[in-house]
Motif scaffolding. Sequence first.
Motif, PDB file in Angstrom:
ATOM      1  N   ALA A  88       0.572  -1.256   0.020  1.00  0.00           N
ATOM      2  CA  ALA A  88       0.057   0.020  -0.112  1.00  0.00           C
ATOM      3  C   ALA A  88       0.796   1.223   0.272  1.00  0.00           C
ATOM      4  O   ALA A  88       0.555   2.310  -0.547  1.00  0.00           O
ATOM      5  CB  ALA A  88      -1.027   0.024   1.001  1.00  0.00           C
TER       6      ALA A  88
ATOM      7  N   ILE B 216      -2.281   5.593   1.005  1.00  0.00           N
ATOM      8  CA  ILE B 216      -3.139   4.575   1.220  1.00  0.00           C
ATOM      9  C   ILE B 216      -4.514   4.935   0.513  1.00  0.00           C
ATOM     10  O   ILE B 216      -5.162   5.734   1.111  1.00  0.00           O
ATOM     11  CB  ILE B 216      -3.338   4.185   2.680  1.00  0.00           C
TER      12      ILE B 216
ATOM     13  N   GLN C 285      -7.186   0.058  -0.463  1.00  0.00           N
ATOM     14  CA  GLN C 285      -6.163  -0.464   0.300  1.00  0.00           C
ATOM     15  C   GLN C 285      -6.307  -0.412   1.686  1.00  0.00           C
ATOM     16  O   GLN C 285      -6.007  -1.201   2.573  1.00  0.00           O
ATOM     17  CB  GLN C 285      -4.629   0.297   0.076  1.00  0.00           C
TER      18      GLN C 285
END
Length: 175
Positions: A120, A126, A130
């Motif tokens: 990620a 992120i 994710q």
Amino acid sequence: MQGKNTMHNPMDIIDAAYKTVHEYPHGGSAALAARMGFKSVALLNNKVNKTATAHHLRLDEAVSIMELTGDHAIVHAIAYRLGGVYCEVNTVEPQKEDLIMTALSASASSGNVIQELHHALEDGQISCEQRNTLLAKIQDAQSVLQSLAQSVKDKHAIDNPHVVAYQQAHSKALG
């Protein structure tokens, strides 16, 4: 019965109850209402409807819904609201080999979390997808660790019945 892992999709408690009842794969809310002994499906529907204020879902009914559906979204939503998580613990009478295998599973689950986090963070961000994947893997790892903790307690109780008896007697004396 193994519940669905819904940690990655936190939602309002009543929304979770509504979704659990209405997405029951074996006949929807009508079949679930019948299995729970409700005289009408409307009553169950009202209990999980945010806009209906005349009826409220009781705690024992929420537990029954989760037991019958195998969907634990309600308890996940409660835990999330309280700042915690719900972890399922599946235990059997522990043997040395079982403890070792559970410990290895915990290690593998932790490795999965780290691997997913590494993936990620490759681009430094992120994403929502994710995040959901990471939270699901973390939930799985926590469940395995809780199973390991319970297995250690169970093995200790089997190996040390005198200690367990003392602790139980001491608890009764205090309570």
